[in-house]
Design an enzyme around this catalytic site. Structure first.
Site: not given
Ligand code: UDP
Length: 315
Positions: A31-32, A55, A90, A97, A103, A143, A147, A157
């Site tokens: 968590d950041n 982050d 984010t 990331n 993966k 948002y 999302k 992926y």
């Protein structure tokens, strides 16, 4: 299992970590503290969870685990709109990331998504197969579209790289550990009513939401994580929420009733743009795949929520 929970210091993240610890899983919280709170995780760290201040928008450490459950992103409209570029990054860069890590190390990847992917829905109730009705350039888009893009990435992926991806779309959830200044309707109304202030209704209060108590939601996420891939098959996207639908005015009236207040006291404010008029999950898929449905009614869930806010604001 060893599970990494980005966003583990947030409202839902902290409840999910608690559930994992109850079942003796090993948990690493990332968590950041953008919207997460240290007080949410202090008891969890004492129970054995570990913390890394990270982050997820930036390159991630090489950590081995069995699963990543990504719950990192501000979720309250005033919070996610405060820094919309951060919110989008984010959701999209952070998820990219985490997917790369999943993966590389062959982990299950679970993504907290949202009923906001349906936008202001034209289909009611909302099934997972509904594509939604979303403004791509409005104040909620950072948002909603963030999302949606995260879901797209996760499914790509899955299809292109074989990652075991599981996406849960969360419908309005409430309960202890919400920030008193969260800005969402349940926390606003509870705090306002406890302080004897009028409840701020945006618009005429006829818009609806379906409110799920936090422990019900967490159980659904937990069952989804524990499900065998062979049971899930291609059902990679599942709605989790309580189908009980209430107008915003009814929510306020229920809170007044629970507090024994005779006079309803409202302050009417303008409806923000793109505010969805109706929202209710169709949870047949979760019932079928996870054998899950919520058990706690709105009135039952609001009682411990009001007790929590009473302690938060009056000590
Ligand atoms: N809302 C309201 N008063 C408030 C906060 C929110 O009337 O103090 C309304 C808001 O306009 C929306 C609904 O309550 O129609 C739910 O808002 P919330 O921010 O909780 O979450 P959303 O479901 O919109 O993401």
């Amino acid at each position: 299992m060893k599970v990494i929970v980005p966003g583990g210091a947030g409202f839902l993240g902290s409840h999910f970590v608690e559930r994992l610890l109850q079942e003796n899983h090993e948990v690493e919280i990332w968590d950041n503290f953008h919207s997460g709170r240290r007080q949410n995780i202090e008891p969890l760290l004492q129970k054995g969870a570990t913390l890394q201040t990270i982050d997820i928008r930036y390159p991630l450490p090489e950590v081995q685990a069995d699963a990543i459950v990504n719950m990192a992103c501000p979720a309250s409209p005033p919070h996610y709109q405060q820094d919309p570029i951060y919110t989008w990054e984010t959701s999209v860069l952070g998820t990219r990331n985490l997917l790369n890590l999943a993966k590389k190390n062959n982990m299950i990847f679970m993504q907290a998504s949202t009923s906001e992917v349906y936008g202001d829905p034209k289909e009611h109730p909302q099934k997972e197969s509904y594509w939604g009705h979303v403004n791509p350039v409005g104040i909620r888009s950072c948002y909603d579209e963030g999302k949606r893009a995260a879901e797209t990435l996760a499914m790509d992926y899955h299809r292109a790289c074989g990652v075991d991806v599981r996406i849960f779309r969360i419908f309005n959830t409430y309960g202890p550990n919400m920030h008193p200044d969260d800005g969402r309707v349940v926390s606003n109304f509870c705090v306002q009513a406890l302080r004897g202030k009028p409840l701020t209704i945006y618009g005429d209060g006829s818009q609806t939401r379906s409110f799920c108590y936090v422990t019900d939601l967490i159980e659904g996420i937990y069952l989804f994580l524990m499900s065998k891939s062979s049971v899930i098959q291609e059902n990679r996207v599942i709605n989790l929420g309580n189908p009980g639908e209430f107008t915003i005015k009814q929510l306020g009236e229920t809170i007044f009733e629970l507090l024994g207040k005779k006079e309803a006291n409202w302050e009417h404010l303008p409806l923000p743009s793109d505010d969805p008029a109706r929202r209710r999950p169709d949870i047949s898929l979760a019932k079928k795949i996870l054998n899950w449905e919520p058990r706690i009614s709105l009135k039952e869930g609001l009682k411990p929520t009001l007790d929590y806010f009473r302690k938060e604001i009056f000590g």
